[in-house]
Design a protein around this motif. Structure first.
Motif, PDB file in Angstrom:
ATOM      1  N   ASN A 141      38.611 -34.052 -12.662  1.00 24.60           N
ATOM      2  CA  ASN A 141      38.642 -34.937 -13.813  1.00 24.60           C
ATOM      3  C   ASN A 141      37.218 -35.114 -14.331  1.00 24.60           C
ATOM      4  N   GLN A 142      36.951 -34.545 -15.483  1.00 20.78           N
ATOM      5  CA  GLN A 142      35.616 -34.552 -16.091  1.00 20.78           C
ATOM      6  C   GLN A 142      35.113 -35.980 -16.314  1.00 20.78           C
ATOM      7  N   GLU A 143      35.981 -36.851 -16.797  1.00 23.04           N
ATOM      8  CA  GLU A 143      35.578 -38.228 -17.084  1.00 23.04           C
ATOM      9  C   GLU A 143      35.233 -38.986 -15.801  1.00 23.04           C
ATOM     10  N   LYS A 144      36.068 -38.856 -14.776  1.00 27.31           N
ATOM     11  CA  LYS A 144      35.813 -39.539 -13.496  1.00 27.31           C
ATOM     12  C   LYS A 144      34.506 -39.061 -12.869  1.00 27.31           C
ATOM     13  N   LEU A 145      34.122 -37.826 -13.157  1.00 23.04           N
ATOM     14  CA  LEU A 145      32.877 -37.278 -12.614  1.00 23.04           C
ATOM     15  C   LEU A 145      31.660 -37.697 -13.429  1.00 23.04           C
ATOM     16  N   GLY A 146      31.875 -38.527 -14.462  1.00 20.65           N
ATOM     17  CA  GLY A 146      30.762 -39.009 -15.275  1.00 20.65           C
ATOM     18  C   GLY A 146      30.321 -38.052 -16.362  1.00 20.65           C
ATOM     19  N   LEU A 147      31.198 -37.126 -16.730  1.00 21.86           N
ATOM     20  CA  LEU A 147      30.876 -36.142 -17.768  1.00 21.86           C
ATOM     21  C   LEU A 147      31.966 -36.159 -18.842  1.00 21.86           C
ATOM     22  N   PRO A 148      32.140 -37.279 -19.538  1.00 22.22           N
ATOM     23  CA  PRO A 148      33.272 -37.413 -20.452  1.00 22.22           C
ATOM     24  C   PRO A 148      33.140 -36.643 -21.765  1.00 22.22           C
ATOM     25  N   GLU A 149      31.942 -36.235 -22.122  1.00 26.41           N
ATOM     26  CA  GLU A 149      31.737 -35.574 -23.419  1.00 26.41           C
ATOM     27  C   GLU A 149      31.834 -34.058 -23.283  1.00 26.41           C
ATOM     28  N   THR A 150      32.636 -33.461 -24.163  1.00 28.60           N
ATOM     29  CA  THR A 150      32.747 -32.014 -24.232  1.00 28.60           C
ATOM     30  C   THR A 150      32.115 -31.562 -25.539  1.00 28.60           C
ATOM     31  N   VAL A 151      31.231 -30.589 -25.441  1.00 26.28           N
ATOM     32  CA  VAL A 151      30.546 -30.065 -26.624  1.00 26.28           C
ATOM     33  C   VAL A 151      30.818 -28.571 -26.711  1.00 26.28           C
ATOM     34  N   ILE A 152      31.168 -28.124 -27.916  1.00 24.55           N
ATOM     35  CA  ILE A 152      31.384 -26.698 -28.176  1.00 24.55           C
ATOM     36  C   ILE A 152      30.152 -26.195 -28.921  1.00 24.55           C
ATOM     37  N   ILE A 153      29.533 -25.152 -28.401  1.00 22.69           N
ATOM     38  CA  ILE A 153      28.303 -24.616 -28.995  1.00 22.69           C
ATOM     39  C   ILE A 153      28.537 -23.163 -29.404  1.00 22.69           C
ATOM     40  N   GLU A 154      28.140 -22.849 -30.618  1.00 23.66           N
ATOM     41  CA  GLU A 154      28.155 -21.468 -31.106  1.00 23.66           C
ATOM     42  C   GLU A 154      26.699 -21.003 -31.111  1.00 23.66           C
ATOM     43  N   ILE A 155      26.460 -19.864 -30.503  1.00 21.49           N
ATOM     44  CA  ILE A 155      25.088 -19.379 -30.338  1.00 21.49           C
ATOM     45  C   ILE A 155      24.950 -17.974 -30.908  1.00 21.49           C
ATOM     46  N   THR A 156      23.867 -17.769 -31.678  1.00 22.80           N
ATOM     47  CA  THR A 156      23.512 -16.451 -32.174  1.00 22.80           C
ATOM     48  C   THR A 156      22.201 -16.041 -31.520  1.00 22.80           C
ATOM     49  N   LEU A 157      22.141 -14.810 -31.047  1.00 17.71           N
ATOM     50  CA  LEU A 157      20.921 -14.295 -30.418  1.00 17.71           C
ATOM     51  C   LEU A 157      20.081 -13.520 -31.426  1.00 17.71           C
ATOM     52  N   ASP A 158      18.791 -13.390 -31.094  1.00 17.85           N
ATOM     53  CA  ASP A 158      17.863 -12.601 -31.920  1.00 17.85           C
ATOM     54  C   ASP A 158      18.212 -11.122 -31.907  1.00 17.85           C
ATOM     55  N   ARG A 159      18.559 -10.620 -30.713  1.00 19.22           N
ATOM     56  CA  ARG A 159      18.830  -9.186 -30.545  1.00 19.22           C
ATOM     57  C   ARG A 159      20.151  -9.020 -29.809  1.00 19.22           C
ATOM     58  N   HIS A 160      20.693  -7.801 -29.897  1.00 16.28           N
ATOM     59  CA  HIS A 160      21.990  -7.553 -29.296  1.00 16.28           C
ATOM     60  C   HIS A 160      22.021  -6.342 -28.373  1.00 16.28           C
ATOM     61  N   ASP A 161      20.879  -5.974 -27.825  1.00 17.04           N
ATOM     62  CA  ASP A 161      20.916  -4.847 -26.903  1.00 17.04           C
ATOM     63  C   ASP A 161      21.498  -5.315 -25.562  1.00 17.04           C
ATOM     64  N   GLU A 162      21.941  -4.348 -24.780  1.00 12.18           N
ATOM     65  CA  GLU A 162      22.658  -4.635 -23.535  1.00 12.18           C
ATOM     66  C   GLU A 162      21.849  -5.519 -22.585  1.00 12.18           C
ATOM     67  N   GLU A 163      20.558  -5.249 -22.460  1.00 19.22           N
ATOM     68  CA  GLU A 163      19.706  -6.020 -21.553  1.00 19.22           C
ATOM     69  C   GLU A 163      19.638  -7.494 -21.967  1.00 19.22           C
ATOM     70  N   VAL A 164      19.468  -7.760 -23.262  1.00 17.68           N
ATOM     71  CA  VAL A 164      19.389  -9.132 -23.764  1.00 17.68           C
ATOM     72  C   VAL A 164      20.711  -9.855 -23.540  1.00 17.68           C
ATOM     73  N   LEU A 165      21.820  -9.203 -23.870  1.00 14.00           N
ATOM     74  CA  LEU A 165      23.134  -9.818 -23.688  1.00 14.00           C
ATOM     75  C   LEU A 165      23.412 -10.127 -22.220  1.00 14.00           C
ATOM     76  N   GLU A 166      23.095  -9.189 -21.360  1.00 14.64           N
ATOM     77  CA  GLU A 166      23.339  -9.382 -19.931  1.00 14.64           C
ATOM     78  C   GLU A 166      22.482 -10.514 -19.371  1.00 14.64           C
ATOM     79  N   ARG A 167      21.207 -10.530 -19.699  1.00 15.57           N
ATOM     80  CA  ARG A 167      20.298 -11.567 -19.194  1.00 15.57           C
ATOM     81  C   ARG A 167      20.685 -12.938 -19.726  1.00 15.57           C
ATOM     82  N   PHE A 168      20.981 -13.031 -21.014  1.00 11.34           N
ATOM     83  CA  PHE A 168      21.387 -14.308 -21.589  1.00 11.34           C
ATOM     84  C   PHE A 168      22.667 -14.805 -20.919  1.00 11.34           C
TER      85      PHE A 168
END
Length: 161
Positions: A66-93
């Protein structure tokens, strides 16, 4: 879906599906309870369950916290765009993102954003700390957009079989 996965799913009979549905509803069932629910005797039920596990239909068993009982009641959805899209960057991120304890789901996606991330935090101040002290320290982020969830309308922990 891979061709071998499609073939495997075609091999599921109705008894296998009843077992999977029962386990989704309550993974703490004993083998005897499961057998009773699906109309089998204990040994054949246990054999089928072990086969379903071995074939990968069951990824594992978890407790839903239970997220709320654990003291983490807020859920946030984040959309992220990266600078580059090569395999190494995607894997590391992806590795660094998955290592953050606040992150409860993360997806590499198509479309306007590269990642869709769901985090659990205690408050807006906690979210700001997460952004400044953790997320924005991961190199390669070009842009992010966040939305606080007001209320969960549907939350599934399984898929229909």
């Amino acid at each position: 879906m891979k061709a071998t996965q499609r073939k495997d799913s075609l091999r599921l009979d109705e008894t296998d599906r009843r077992i999977l549905r029962a386990m989704q509803a309550d993974a703490r069932l004993t083998t005897a309870e499961l057998a009773d629910r699906v109309g089998l005797s204990t040994t054949p039920c246990w054999n089928r369950l072990k086969r379903l596990e071995k074939q990968g239909y069951i990824d594992g068993y978890v407790a839903l916290l239970n997220q709320e009982k654990l003291g983490l009641p807020e859920t946030v959805i984040i959309e992220i765009t990266l600078d580059r899209h090569d395999e190494e960057v995607l894997e590391r991120f992806g590795e660094l993102l998955a290592g953050l304890p606040e992150v409860i789901e993360a997806y590499l996606t198509t479309g306007d954003y590269d990642y869709l991330v769901k985090v659990a935090v205690e408050s807006t101040a906690g979210y700001e700390r997460f952004l400044r002290e953790k997320l924005y320290r991961i190199p390669g982020i070009r842009h992010s957009r966040s939305s606080f969830a007001l209320r969960c309308l549907k939350k599934l922990t399984s898929i229909q079989v």
